[in-house]
Write a protein that holds these residues in place. Sequence first.
Motif, short mmCIF file in Angstrom:
data_model
loop_
_atom_site.label_atom_id
_atom_site.label_comp_id
_atom_site.label_asym_id
_atom_site.label_seq_id
_atom_site.Cartn_x
_atom_site.Cartn_y
_atom_site.Cartn_z
N PHE A 78 -6.24 5.61 1.85
CA PHE A 78 -4.85 5.06 2.17
C PHE A 78 -5.88 4.12 3.73
O PHE A 78 -5.71 3.02 4.31
CB PHE A 78 -4.35 5.86 3.58
CG PHE A 78 -3.04 5.21 3.65
CD1 PHE A 78 -2.34 4.38 3.06
CD2 PHE A 78 -2.90 5.37 5.51
CE1 PHE A 78 -1.00 3.76 3.86
CE2 PHE A 78 -1.94 4.74 6.17
CZ PHE A 78 -0.89 3.77 4.85
N ASP B 80 -7.62 1.10 2.70
CA ASP B 80 -6.72 -0.15 2.51
C ASP B 80 -5.52 -0.87 3.80
O ASP B 80 -5.67 -1.84 3.78
CB ASP B 80 -5.56 0.63 1.45
CG ASP B 80 -6.55 0.42 -0.11
OD1 ASP B 80 -7.93 0.45 -0.43
OD2 ASP B 80 -5.85 0.85 -1.16
N PHE B 81 -5.01 0.69 4.16
CA PHE B 81 -4.22 0.11 5.04
C PHE B 81 -5.22 -0.80 6.38
O PHE B 81 -4.88 -1.81 6.80
CB PHE B 81 -3.36 1.22 5.61
CG PHE B 81 -2.88 1.69 6.80
CD1 PHE B 81 -1.86 0.24 7.36
CD2 PHE B 81 -2.75 2.08 7.90
CE1 PHE B 81 -0.49 0.09 7.92
CE2 PHE B 81 -1.75 2.16 9.23
CZ PHE B 81 -0.46 1.09 8.97
N SER C 169 -6.30 -4.22 5.41
CA SER C 169 -4.99 -5.41 6.20
C SER C 169 -4.51 -5.41 7.33
O SER C 169 -4.60 -6.72 7.37
CB SER C 169 -3.82 -4.30 4.99
OG SER C 169 -2.27 -5.96 4.97
N ILE D 224 0.43 -1.51 0.29
CA ILE D 224 0.04 -0.38 0.40
C ILE D 224 0.94 1.15 -0.15
O ILE D 224 2.52 1.35 0.67
CB ILE D 224 -1.55 0.38 1.12
CG1 ILE D 224 -1.78 -1.57 0.97
CG2 ILE D 224 -1.66 0.70 1.02
CD1 ILE D 224 -1.69 -1.58 2.17
N SER D 225 0.47 2.29 -0.57
CA SER D 225 1.23 3.68 -1.32
C SER D 225 1.06 4.25 0.27
O SER D 225 -0.49 4.64 0.03
CB SER D 225 1.69 3.45 -2.75
OG SER D 225 1.54 5.11 -2.52
N ALA E 108 0.34 -5.35 6.52
CA ALA E 108 0.76 -4.86 5.78
C ALA E 108 2.31 -3.89 5.04
O ALA E 108 2.79 -3.99 6.70
CB ALA E 108 -0.09 -3.65 5.59
#
Length: 309
Positions: free
Chosen positions: A17, A20-21, A24, A8-9, A31
């Motif tokens: 973010f 997604d973070f 995870s 993940i960026s 992550a």
Amino acid sequence: MTAAVPVISLALSADRFARDFGGSFERFGFAMITDHGIDLTLIDEAWTKAKAFFALPEAVKRAYHIPGGGGARGYTPFGTEIAKGAKEVDLKEFWHVGRDLPPGHPLAAQQPNNVWPAEIEGFRAVFERLFAEFDRVGGQLLSGIARYLGLAPDFFDDTVKDGNSVMRLLHYPPVEAPAKGIRAEAHEDINTITLLLGAEEAGLEILDKDGSWLPVSPPPGAMAVNVGDMLQRLTNNRLPSTTHRVRNPDEGRAGVARYSMPFFLHFRSDYLIETLDNCIDADHPDLYPTPITADDYLQERLREIGLKK
């Protein structure tokens, strides 16, 4: 398909973010993070300094061991730490850098000042800079977690202000067969979240929900990040502190040393870890009805892993 911890960026939008973070973290407790913004030249300098320290004679390194200090600062010799419930000690040695607090600070009693090896020129300057960078990135990651949990983005700011965070420089020497134990036996981290550089060298694995071990191998320069027991407790196990290990290398890599740098981001020592209200409901009763301060929890766990008597 085999499950895989996502990459993940940190350059994503704040909301993307966080989604997604946090997702995870909820699924894996781990992550992998790219675009964290820590200068790669600084990281390279840190590897050079760490390797130079561990290459010093054993007697020189042991001069920086602080008996009774629980490994909080300075050097911890090879064969000292043991995972909770393990039969063999881990095959590693390490150095700890913490947060220096000014004289008279109310938390100074829980956080001793650093010691620095005189033999390695520039050691202190490099690791003070890297500590500050880990601290900065950790704050960004916690902001994402706060958003994911439906809290204010700055919820964690005060909980970790002047916190008892520790940066560990780890050296796993070459492994001679037959080895007793492994580089790091299966364990969970004590702290809030861990940020780890150096996992590109194979060996880090996490225990998935089906009982299989999944490799965690970040892209070059990226970091692995995981939930610690304190955050698991705060979130009533919504975010799991996942069991992980560093297995011994395959035969072709057994003669190669492994280095890594985890940053154990901690709550403030006097922070009361009390289950978040929005992580409790009829289907998820409070598993931790008795609050505990971060320092009391830390001391309890340090005794369990052999770093304190």
